[in-house]
Design a protein around this motif. Structure first.
Motif, PDB file in Angstrom:
ATOM      1  N   PHE A 235       0.539  -1.313   0.053  1.00  0.00           N
ATOM      2  CA  PHE A 235      -0.111   0.025   0.173  1.00  0.00           C
ATOM      3  C   PHE A 235       1.096   1.237   0.034  1.00  0.00           C
ATOM      4  N   ALA A 236       2.042   1.578   0.831  1.00  0.00           N
ATOM      5  CA  ALA A 236       2.447   2.075   0.887  1.00  0.00           C
ATOM      6  C   ALA A 236       3.262   2.793  -0.890  1.00  0.00           C
ATOM      7  N   MET A 237       3.839   1.637  -0.945  1.00  0.00           N
ATOM      8  CA  MET A 237       4.620   1.367  -2.734  1.00  0.00           C
ATOM      9  C   MET A 237       3.128   2.300  -3.684  1.00  0.00           C
ATOM     10  N   ILE A 238       1.823   1.736  -3.657  1.00  0.00           N
ATOM     11  CA  ILE A 238       0.662   2.034  -4.630  1.00  0.00           C
ATOM     12  C   ILE A 238       0.879   3.992  -3.965  1.00  0.00           C
ATOM     13  N   GLY A 239       1.190   3.980  -2.762  1.00  0.00           N
ATOM     14  CA  GLY A 239       0.209   5.646  -2.555  1.00  0.00           C
ATOM     15  C   GLY A 239       1.698   6.654  -3.336  1.00  0.00           C
ATOM     16  N   VAL A 240       3.233   5.767  -2.718  1.00  0.00           N
ATOM     17  CA  VAL A 240       4.418   6.338  -3.502  1.00  0.00           C
ATOM     18  C   VAL A 240       4.431   6.741  -5.122  1.00  0.00           C
ATOM     19  N   SER A 241       3.828   5.430  -6.490  1.00  0.00           N
ATOM     20  CA  SER A 241       3.851   5.185  -7.003  1.00  0.00           C
ATOM     21  C   SER A 241       2.712   6.488  -7.559  1.00  0.00           C
ATOM     22  N   LEU A 242       1.238   6.755  -6.707  1.00  0.00           N
ATOM     23  CA  LEU A 242       0.577   7.879  -7.080  1.00  0.00           C
ATOM     24  C   LEU A 242       0.991   9.610  -6.927  1.00  0.00           C
ATOM     25  N   LEU A 243       1.842   9.044  -6.498  1.00  0.00           N
ATOM     26  CA  LEU A 243       2.764  11.161  -5.608  1.00  0.00           C
ATOM     27  C   LEU A 243       3.223  11.684  -6.955  1.00  0.00           C
ATOM     28  N   VAL A 244       4.031  10.221  -7.711  1.00  0.00           N
ATOM     29  CA  VAL A 244       5.581  10.490  -8.603  1.00  0.00           C
ATOM     30  C   VAL A 244       5.367  10.278  -9.511  1.00  0.00           C
ATOM     31  N   PHE A 245       3.413   9.944 -10.171  1.00  0.00           N
ATOM     32  CA  PHE A 245       2.559   9.682 -10.840  1.00  0.00           C
ATOM     33  C   PHE A 245       2.819  11.096 -12.220  1.00  0.00           C
ATOM     34  N   PRO A 246       2.946  12.307 -11.306  1.00  0.00           N
ATOM     35  CA  PRO A 246       2.576  13.292 -12.647  1.00  0.00           C
ATOM     36  C   PRO A 246       4.498  13.547 -13.423  1.00  0.00           C
ATOM     37  N   LYS A 247       4.491  13.033 -12.799  1.00  0.00           N
ATOM     38  CA  LYS A 247       6.232  13.139 -13.503  1.00  0.00           C
ATOM     39  C   LYS A 247       6.656  11.479 -14.739  1.00  0.00           C
ATOM     40  N   LEU A 248       5.967  11.025 -14.573  1.00  0.00           N
ATOM     41  CA  LEU A 248       6.216  10.088 -15.394  1.00  0.00           C
ATOM     42  C   LEU A 248       4.628  10.985 -16.842  1.00  0.00           C
ATOM     43  N   ALA A 249       4.397  11.416 -16.421  1.00  0.00           N
ATOM     44  CA  ALA A 249       3.345  12.038 -17.752  1.00  0.00           C
ATOM     45  C   ALA A 249       3.721  12.116 -18.568  1.00  0.00           C
ATOM     46  N   LEU A 250       4.723  11.185 -18.950  1.00  0.00           N
ATOM     47  CA  LEU A 250       5.414  12.196 -20.495  1.00  0.00           C
ATOM     48  C   LEU A 250       5.020  10.742 -21.501  1.00  0.00           C
ATOM     49  N   GLY A 251       5.020   9.686 -20.482  1.00  0.00           N
ATOM     50  CA  GLY A 251       4.956   8.290 -21.244  1.00  0.00           C
ATOM     51  C   GLY A 251       3.239   8.392 -22.304  1.00  0.00           C
ATOM     52  N   LEU A 252       2.508   9.430 -21.677  1.00  0.00           N
ATOM     53  CA  LEU A 252       0.796   9.567 -22.769  1.00  0.00           C
ATOM     54  C   LEU A 252       1.148  10.318 -23.611  1.00  0.00           C
ATOM     55  N   SER A 253       2.304  10.539 -23.729  1.00  0.00           N
ATOM     56  CA  SER A 253       2.208  11.528 -24.896  1.00  0.00           C
ATOM     57  C   SER A 253       2.010  11.542 -26.619  1.00  0.00           C
ATOM     58  N   GLY A 254       1.721  10.087 -26.107  1.00  0.00           N
ATOM     59  CA  GLY A 254       0.766  10.246 -28.376  1.00  0.00           C
ATOM     60  C   GLY A 254      -0.348  10.224 -28.499  1.00  0.00           C
ATOM     61  N   PHE A 255      -1.825  10.482 -27.540  1.00  0.00           N
ATOM     62  CA  PHE A 255      -2.169  10.142 -27.822  1.00  0.00           C
ATOM     63  C   PHE A 255      -3.173  11.114 -29.245  1.00  0.00           C
ATOM     64  N   GLU A 256      -3.142  12.945 -28.178  1.00  0.00           N
ATOM     65  CA  GLU A 256      -3.490  13.212 -29.022  1.00  0.00           C
ATOM     66  C   GLU A 256      -2.672  13.690 -30.684  1.00  0.00           C
ATOM     67  N   THR A 257      -1.492  12.927 -30.979  1.00  0.00           N
ATOM     68  CA  THR A 257      -1.129  12.918 -32.448  1.00  0.00           C
ATOM     69  C   THR A 257      -2.444  11.939 -32.689  1.00  0.00           C
ATOM     70  N   GLY A 258      -2.215  11.353 -31.850  1.00  0.00           N
ATOM     71  CA  GLY A 258      -2.969   9.841 -32.572  1.00  0.00           C
ATOM     72  C   GLY A 258      -3.930  10.335 -33.547  1.00  0.00           C
ATOM     73  N   VAL A 259      -5.317  11.069 -32.779  1.00  0.00           N
ATOM     74  CA  VAL A 259      -6.046  11.856 -33.156  1.00  0.00           C
ATOM     75  C   VAL A 259      -5.937  12.706 -34.710  1.00  0.00           C
ATOM     76  N   ALA A 260      -4.789  13.331 -33.952  1.00  0.00           N
ATOM     77  CA  ALA A 260      -4.044  14.785 -34.868  1.00  0.00           C
ATOM     78  C   ALA A 260      -3.889  13.790 -36.273  1.00  0.00           C
ATOM     79  N   VAL A 261      -3.559  13.154 -36.777  1.00  0.00           N
ATOM     80  CA  VAL A 261      -3.435  11.730 -38.108  1.00  0.00           C
ATOM     81  C   VAL A 261      -4.488  11.184 -38.447  1.00  0.00           C
ATOM     82  N   MET A 262      -5.634  11.912 -37.573  1.00  0.00           N
ATOM     83  CA  MET A 262      -6.592  10.942 -38.179  1.00  0.00           C
ATOM     84  C   MET A 262      -7.111  11.389 -39.428  1.00  0.00           C
ATOM     85  N   PRO A 263      -6.929  12.354 -39.898  1.00  0.00           N
ATOM     86  CA  PRO A 263      -7.597  12.022 -41.957  1.00  0.00           C
ATOM     87  C   PRO A 263      -6.472  11.940 -42.615  1.00  0.00           C
TER      88      PRO A 263
END
Length: 651
Positions: A235-263
């Motif tokens: 539980f402590a590990m999950i809690g810390v993981s949630l706290l540091v999650f914002p720093k890993l947000a670059l791993g979400l970076s492909g979705f907006e371009t995925g929709v942008a190239v939809m045409p």
């Protein structure tokens, strides 16, 4: 419309404006002067387009494991699992819904644009475009900078290329711009080759890494013991993981371009612009497949890099800083394979800017010219490529080609766009009375907003950079609209049968219009208006047609004009119009009347009371103000020949 002749365009101008932005297949744009619209391309199969967005999404493997290790330390694999859960349970459903709601690649910005009207809607869209510009432009510069880092850190090249990172990054950005100046659709083939090779090499690195983890069993035991000692329980590990999650947000970076190239997704032969169901279905396949592939790689790479690479090597100056998988490839597969891996990583990081550039070329021409906030050439690909490349040069120079310095701005742009997408689909689900989806999307929105706020608090430089992009876009947009204030911006004029009858009847004598601001519309209003015009201009008779314009949305720049005729009080002929600007509507009607009858029409005004500057602001913001001189100026700009210009009289 005015039939003004233009001189033949030069070869350079023709080349620059050749192939107007067709990023929105099925979504037409008005052609720039002296050009013809490019033929609509047929699109590509979804898995090929996935590789185009994949050069951005998959290329994050070049730096994401290192970022996770720095942010979470030994907890990196657990924190990455949290990232994958958010990806598959949050971001993926959101963007599948975005693809369904905006199938022409406009993304969540178009969904939110429909909620607001007038200037507040325009300013809101410009703000989101500022964050989109932050996301996509920083994608170009950060990826090029990281590619140059991999090149400089290669053991064979370190001594030769030391302190040359800035020059290398600028060259890579320039090469990306050159690809788009040459032609874009061909670049999809390059993206396919890069993604296949890069993912294939990563499969080898991951397989070898896992083999070493299995054969050197103590590394897992050592990691597990250290993790338990540091964090105590799950539980402590999950809690810390949630706290540091914002720093890993670059791993979400492909979705907006995925929709942008939809045409560029081919879809089915029977797809229509209004219902491209095949494109929507295949784009959902694209997003899902890319998310699943990336999720597997993220979990595997974060695990092997955490247990096999000494912690100090992730830190600034360490051999694994920003290049964890490249470190493993050199360490376990030799410098020859490692160099091949470096070359592949450099190539895909460099080309990651391709999907970002595609996103920019898809978004900006859709909004800014339509708002009157960019010149006509902003709809053409090549001029915009040059503009974006020059801005990328400036950003690279400001950040000294430093990957870490740009990370905050990149994450901010990504998270703001993802949060706006989640909010947009939540509203869409609520309007569709889909209770379950509404609750689910609302939870995702809350998570992404939390991550965005935390990221802004921890890395305020990101929102500052985003604010600079927003301020720049709004300032340039308003200046552009100001410069185009007197441009004829009515795209078409359509008259109903009664309106045509009025104009045909007058064409046999002299065509005289009276501009009237409708009030009570009673008999006395029209009688008094005619008497006033006759006295002010010393003309006899009552052979006039009234023209009344109602301003609908003054923030709109271009629109068609529909003219309706009616007879009021059995005596007065009245033409009614709806437009974003009174002056532009009147000028367009006069030019159309001249062109359809061959006669020069006359229009009569009364002077507007008030300060001229205040009246100009009323015209600029609300489409009203001092109508007579503005109408004359619009006509002067649209028709330079005085003999053919409709006559404007003011008394």
């Amino acid at each position: 419309m005015a039939t003004t002749e233009h001189p033949p365009p030069g070869r350079l101008r023709s080349w620059m404006l050749e192939g107007l932005s067709d990023m929105g297949k099925g979504h037409t744009h008005q052609a720039a002067p002296d050009t013809e619209a490019a033929p609509e391309h047929k699109g590509q199969r979804w898995y090929r387009v996935m590789c185009l967005t994949g050069v951005d999404y998959f290329s994050t493997l070049g730096y994401q494991p290192g970022i996770a290790a720095l942010a979470a330390g030994l907890l990196s694999p657990v924190a990455t699992i949290v990232l994958v859960i958010v990806t598959l349970a949050g971001a993926l459903p959101v963007y599948r819904r975005v693809a369904e709601e905006s199938p022409h690649g406009e993304g969540s910005i178009a969904m939110l644009e429909r909620l607001l009207s007038f200037w507040k809607g325009k300013l809101f869209v410009l703000t989101l475009l500022g964050f989109a510009a932050t996301d996509f432009l920083i994608t170009i510069t950060l990826s090029a900078a990281d590619a140059s880092t991999h090149l400089v850190e290669n053991p064979h090249l370190t001594s030769t290329l030391h302190d040359r990172q800035m020059v290398i990054t600028l060259v890579l950005v320039a090469l990306l711009g050159a690809v788009f100046l040459k032609g874009f659709l061909e670049a999809i083939g390059v993206a396919v080759a890069l993604v296949v090779v890069y993912l294939g090499l990563n499969v080898v690195v991951v397989a070898v890494g896992l083999w070493h983890v299995v054969t050197e069993g103590h590394v897992v035991t050592d990691w597990a013991d250290a993790l338990t000692a540091e964090h105590g329980n799950v539980f402590a590990m999950i809690g810390v993981s949630l706290l540091v999650f914002p720093k890993l947000a670059l791993g979400l970076s492909g979705f907006e371009t995925g929709v942008a190239v939809m045409p560029h997704v081919q879809g089915d032969p029977d797809d229509t612009a209004e219902n491209p169901k095949g494109r929507i279905r295949d784009t959902k396949k694209l997003l899902t497949t890319a998310a699943l592939i990336m999720s597997v790689f993220l979990i595997a790479t974060s695990f092997i890099t955490t247990v096999l690479i000494p912690e100090k090597e992730f830190e600034s100056g360490g051999q694994a800083n920003g290049r964890a998988l490249a470190y493993l490839s050199h360490e376990y597969l030799g410098n020859a394979f490692g160099t091949v891996y470096d070359v592949s990583t450099i190539a895909i990081l460099w080309f990651a800017g391709a999907s970002a550039m595609a996103g920019l070329l898809n978004l900006m021409p859709r909004y800014l010219p339509r708002y009157g906030m960019a010149p006509h050439w902003a709809r053409a690909v090549r001029p915009m490529v040059i503009v974006f490349t020059l801005v990328a040069f400036l950003v690279t120079w400001i950040f000294d080609a430093d990957v870490d310095a740009q990370g905050g701005a990149y994450a901010t742009g990504v998270l703001v766009l993802m949060s706006s997408a989640a909010i947009a689909v939540t509203i869409a689900a609520r309007r569709a009375r889909q209770r379950g989806w509404t609750v689910g999307f609302a939870v995702v929105s809350a998570v992404l907003l939390y991550v965005t706020v935390v990221n802004v608090i921890e890395r305020p430089d990101g929102v500052k950079i985003g604010a600079c992009f927003i301020a720049g876009i709004i300032l340039v947009s308003l200046l552009s609209r100001l410069a185009r204030a007197f441009e004829l911006r009515v795209t078409s004029v359509t008259l109903d049968s009664m309106a045509e009858r009025f104009i045909r009847d007058m064409a046999s004598r002299k065509i005289r219009f009276i501009a009237n601001e409708p009030d009570q519309r009673d008999k006395a209003e029209y009688r008094d208006k005619i008497e006033q015009i006759r006295q002010d201009n010393d003309i006899p008779g009552e052979d006039f047609v009234f023209v009344e314009v109602t301003v609908v949305d003054p923030s709109e720049f271009e629109s068609g004009l529909t003219v309706r005729g009616e007879v009021l009080h059995n005596r007065y002929r009245v033409l009614t119009l709806e437009s974003s600007s009174i002056s532009n509507a009147l000028a367009a009607l006069l030019l159309h009347t001249r062109d359809s009858t061959g006669c020069i029409p006359h229009i009569y005004f009364e002077w507007t009371e008030g300060n001229p500057f205040a009246n100009f602001l009323r015209f600029f913001l609300f489409g009203q103000g001092e109508v007579a001189p503005v109408t004359r100026e619009v006509l002067r700009e649209a028709e330079p020949d005085r003999d053919r210009r409709p006559r404007v009289h003011t008394g």
